[in-house]
Design a protein around this motif. Structure first.
Motif, PDB file in Angstrom:
ATOM      1  N   LYS A  53      -9.073  -5.281   1.763  1.00 53.75           N
ATOM      2  CA  LYS A  53      -8.940  -6.737   2.035  1.00 53.75           C
ATOM      3  C   LYS A  53      -7.480  -7.266   2.289  1.00 53.75           C
ATOM      4  CE  LYS A  53     -12.996  -7.064  -1.076  1.00 53.75           C
ATOM      5  NZ  LYS A  53     -13.426  -5.643  -0.859  1.00 53.75           N
ATOM      6  N   ILE A  54      -6.530  -6.446   2.192  1.00 49.40           N
ATOM      7  CA  ILE A  54      -5.168  -6.849   2.482  1.00 49.40           C
ATOM      8  C   ILE A  54      -4.582  -6.029   3.497  1.00 49.40           C
ATOM      9  CG2 ILE A  54      -4.756  -7.781   0.035  1.00 49.40           C
ATOM     10  CD1 ILE A  54      -3.148  -5.099  -0.429  1.00 49.40           C
ATOM     11  N   GLY A  55      -3.527  -6.512   4.349  1.00 49.43           N
ATOM     12  CA  GLY A  55      -2.864  -5.673   5.197  1.00 49.43           C
ATOM     13  C   GLY A  55      -2.099  -4.556   4.535  1.00 49.43           C
ATOM     14  N   LYS A  56      -1.119  -4.318   5.213  1.00 51.12           N
ATOM     15  CA  LYS A  56      -0.007  -3.054   4.595  1.00 51.12           C
ATOM     16  C   LYS A  56       1.005  -3.851   3.350  1.00 51.12           C
ATOM     17  CE  LYS A  56       3.759   0.087   5.583  1.00 51.12           C
ATOM     18  NZ  LYS A  56       4.578   0.663   6.712  1.00 51.12           N
ATOM     19  N   THR A  57       1.087  -5.052   3.428  1.00 53.69           N
ATOM     20  CA  THR A  57       1.751  -5.600   2.210  1.00 53.69           C
ATOM     21  C   THR A  57       0.885  -7.129   2.062  1.00 53.69           C
ATOM     22  OG1 THR A  57       3.155  -6.994   3.670  1.00 53.69           O
ATOM     23  CG2 THR A  57       3.969  -4.946   2.899  1.00 53.69           C
ATOM     24  N   ALA A  58       0.876  -7.650   0.870  1.00 53.56           N
ATOM     25  CA  ALA A  58       0.645  -8.664   0.283  1.00 53.56           C
ATOM     26  C   ALA A  58       1.300  -9.352  -0.845  1.00 53.56           C
ATOM     27  CB  ALA A  58      -0.692  -8.535  -0.304  1.00 53.56           C
ATOM     28  N   TYR A  59       1.215 -10.469  -1.060  1.00 54.51           N
ATOM     29  CA  TYR A  59       1.979 -11.219  -1.958  1.00 54.51           C
ATOM     30  C   TYR A  59       1.087 -11.761  -3.135  1.00 54.51           C
ATOM     31  CZ  TYR A  59       5.857 -10.735   1.103  1.00 54.51           C
ATOM     32  OH  TYR A  59       6.509 -10.090   1.933  1.00 54.51           O
ATOM     33  N   ASN A 103       0.576   8.275  -1.657  1.00 53.12           N
ATOM     34  CA  ASN A 103       0.680   8.449  -3.267  1.00 53.12           C
ATOM     35  C   ASN A 103      -0.185   9.759  -3.590  1.00 53.12           C
ATOM     36  OD1 ASN A 103      -0.356   8.241  -6.000  1.00 53.12           O
ATOM     37  ND2 ASN A 103       1.053   6.614  -6.049  1.00 53.12           N
ATOM     38  N   GLU A 104       0.272  10.781  -4.113  1.00 53.82           N
ATOM     39  CA  GLU A 104      -0.343  12.041  -4.579  1.00 53.82           C
ATOM     40  C   GLU A 104      -1.340  12.121  -5.562  1.00 53.82           C
ATOM     41  OE1 GLU A 104       2.043  15.102  -6.816  1.00 53.82           O
ATOM     42  OE2 GLU A 104       3.726  13.608  -6.210  1.00 53.82           O
ATOM     43  N   TYR A 105      -1.364  10.700  -6.404  1.00 50.30           N
ATOM     44  CA  TYR A 105      -2.332  10.737  -7.253  1.00 50.30           C
ATOM     45  C   TYR A 105      -3.454   9.781  -6.917  1.00 50.30           C
ATOM     46  CZ  TYR A 105       1.420  12.828  -9.915  1.00 50.30           C
ATOM     47  OH  TYR A 105       2.613  13.664 -10.308  1.00 50.30           O
ATOM     48  N   ASP A 106      -3.430   8.875  -6.068  1.00 47.16           N
ATOM     49  CA  ASP A 106      -4.152   7.988  -5.746  1.00 47.16           C
ATOM     50  C   ASP A 106      -4.312   7.620  -4.240  1.00 47.16           C
ATOM     51  OD1 ASP A 106      -5.994   5.960  -5.493  1.00 47.16           O
ATOM     52  OD2 ASP A 106      -5.301   4.648  -7.342  1.00 47.16           O
ATOM     53  N   LYS A 107      -5.121   7.414  -3.502  1.00 41.83           N
ATOM     54  CA  LYS A 107      -5.081   7.402  -1.997  1.00 41.83           C
ATOM     55  C   LYS A 107      -5.290   6.037  -1.835  1.00 41.83           C
ATOM     56  CE  LYS A 107      -7.599  11.555  -0.615  1.00 41.83           C
ATOM     57  NZ  LYS A 107      -8.759  11.904   0.049  1.00 41.83           N
ATOM     58  N   GLU A 108      -5.659   5.067  -2.914  1.00 39.78           N
ATOM     59  CA  GLU A 108      -5.862   3.771  -2.770  1.00 39.78           C
ATOM     60  C   GLU A 108      -4.826   3.104  -3.405  1.00 39.78           C
ATOM     61  OE1 GLU A 108     -10.512   2.740  -1.983  1.00 39.78           O
ATOM     62  OE2 GLU A 108      -9.820   3.325  -3.964  1.00 39.78           O
ATOM     63  N   ALA A 109      -3.583   3.417  -3.873  1.00 37.15           N
ATOM     64  CA  ALA A 109      -2.703   3.254  -4.733  1.00 37.15           C
ATOM     65  C   ALA A 109      -1.861   2.161  -3.950  1.00 37.15           C
ATOM     66  CB  ALA A 109      -1.562   4.278  -5.011  1.00 37.15           C
ATOM     67  N   ILE A 110      -1.639   0.904  -4.844  1.00 42.74           N
ATOM     68  CA  ILE A 110      -0.906  -0.395  -4.324  1.00 42.74           C
ATOM     69  C   ILE A 110       0.093  -0.368  -5.166  1.00 42.74           C
ATOM     70  CG2 ILE A 110      -0.944  -2.633  -3.664  1.00 42.74           C
ATOM     71  CD1 ILE A 110      -4.006  -2.337  -3.364  1.00 42.74           C
ATOM     72  N   LYS A 111       1.428  -0.437  -4.856  1.00 43.31           N
ATOM     73  CA  LYS A 111       2.630  -0.400  -5.659  1.00 43.31           C
ATOM     74  C   LYS A 111       3.139  -1.891  -5.698  1.00 43.31           C
ATOM     75  CE  LYS A 111       6.496   0.617  -2.544  1.00 43.31           C
ATOM     76  NZ  LYS A 111       7.509   1.606  -2.237  1.00 43.31           N
ATOM     77  N   VAL A 112       3.631  -2.248  -6.711  1.00 41.20           N
ATOM     78  CA  VAL A 112       4.213  -3.711  -6.951  1.00 41.20           C
ATOM     79  C   VAL A 112       5.539  -3.638  -6.940  1.00 41.20           C
ATOM     80  CG1 VAL A 112       3.972  -5.867  -8.352  1.00 41.20           C
ATOM     81  CG2 VAL A 112       1.884  -4.316  -8.245  1.00 41.20           C
ATOM     82  N   THR A 113       6.238  -4.520  -6.351  1.00 40.85           N
ATOM     83  CA  THR A 113       7.668  -4.513  -6.268  1.00 40.85           C
ATOM     84  C   THR A 113       8.393  -5.985  -6.246  1.00 40.85           C
ATOM     85  OG1 THR A 113       7.879  -4.999  -3.819  1.00 40.85           O
ATOM     86  CG2 THR A 113       7.763  -2.720  -4.451  1.00 40.85           C
ATOM     87  N   TYR A 114       9.270  -6.129  -7.014  1.00 42.03           N
ATOM     88  CA  TYR A 114       9.884  -7.361  -7.220  1.00 42.03           C
ATOM     89  C   TYR A 114      11.364  -7.229  -6.605  1.00 42.03           C
ATOM     90  CZ  TYR A 114      11.868 -11.145  -9.893  1.00 42.03           C
ATOM     91  OH  TYR A 114      12.324 -12.574 -10.541  1.00 42.03           O
ATOM     92  N   GLU A 115      11.755  -8.496  -5.932  1.00 46.66           N
ATOM     93  CA  GLU A 115      12.891  -8.295  -5.160  1.00 46.66           C
ATOM     94  C   GLU A 115      14.131  -8.311  -6.200  1.00 46.66           C
ATOM     95  OE1 GLU A 115      15.386 -11.462  -2.026  1.00 46.66           O
ATOM     96  OE2 GLU A 115      13.260 -11.924  -2.540  1.00 46.66           O
ATOM     97  N   GLY A 116      15.140  -7.348  -5.661  1.00 51.57           N
ATOM     98  CA  GLY A 116      16.176  -7.073  -6.358  1.00 51.57           C
ATOM     99  C   GLY A 116      16.236  -5.840  -7.272  1.00 51.57           C
ATOM    100  N   LYS A 175       0.659  -1.344  -0.123  1.00 52.38           N
ATOM    101  CA  LYS A 175       0.073   0.009   0.047  1.00 52.38           C
ATOM    102  C   LYS A 175       0.956   1.246   0.213  1.00 52.38           C
ATOM    103  CE  LYS A 175      -3.961  -1.985   2.451  1.00 52.38           C
ATOM    104  NZ  LYS A 175      -4.861  -1.913   3.560  1.00 52.38           N
ATOM    105  N   GLU A 176       0.587   2.126  -0.933  1.00 53.71           N
ATOM    106  CA  GLU A 176       1.154   3.517  -0.718  1.00 53.71           C
ATOM    107  C   GLU A 176       0.451   4.625  -0.578  1.00 53.71           C
ATOM    108  OE1 GLU A 176       4.831   4.205  -3.925  1.00 53.71           O
ATOM    109  OE2 GLU A 176       2.884   4.905  -4.923  1.00 53.71           O
ATOM    110  N   PRO A 177      -0.009   4.754   0.792  1.00 58.22           N
ATOM    111  CA  PRO A 177      -1.129   5.765   1.061  1.00 58.22           C
ATOM    112  C   PRO A 177      -0.633   7.430   0.988  1.00 58.22           C
ATOM    113  CG  PRO A 177       0.026   4.857   3.132  1.00 58.22           C
ATOM    114  CD  PRO A 177       0.352   4.130   1.890  1.00 58.22           C
TER     115      PRO A 177
END
Length: 112
Positions: free
Chosen positions: A74-80, A34-47, A30-32
């Motif tokens: 429906k998710i916590g701060k992070t999810a997979y 985020n200046e463009y979207d309060k419900e933004a969820i960024k996606v990261t990949y290890e490395g 979650k990226e609370p």
């Protein structure tokens, strides 16, 4: 339990999607702030770090996948999630069951 799918979008602004294959594990954060979207969820990949976002627009959500706005509570701060299908329009990913909050799991069981 019903499966929850999301669309990974915006990859062209980071590393593209050539490295994404079926089964690739990704992290949703979650990226609370985020200046463009309060419900933004960024996606990261290890490395690599940030590789895109969970789609949150009727223009970027593919098929019946869940938008970031619908997934946010429906998710916590992070999810997979795991990549299921890579397309030019976006990447379909399945959210791991363990990442869903208990309320979501119970609701999904009731719908069976």
């Amino acid at each position: 339990m019903a499966k929850v799918f999301i669309t990974l979008t915006g990859t062209k602004h980071y590393f593209g999607n050539d490295f994404l294959k079926k089964g690739t594990k990704i992290r949703l954060e979650k990226e609370p702030d985020n200046e463009y979207d309060k419900e933004a969820i960024k996606v990261t990949y290890e490395g690599l770090g940030k590789i895109g976002y969970v789609a949150n627009s009727s223009y970027t959500v593919i098929g019946d996948s869940m938008s970031a706005g619908r997934l946010y509570d429906k998710i916590g701060k992070t999810a997979y999630a795991k990549v299921e299908l890579v397309t030019p329009a976006g990447t379909i990913c399945k959210v791991c069951k363990k990442s869903l909050k208990n309320e979501m799991k119970e609701t999904m069981n009731d719908e069976k």
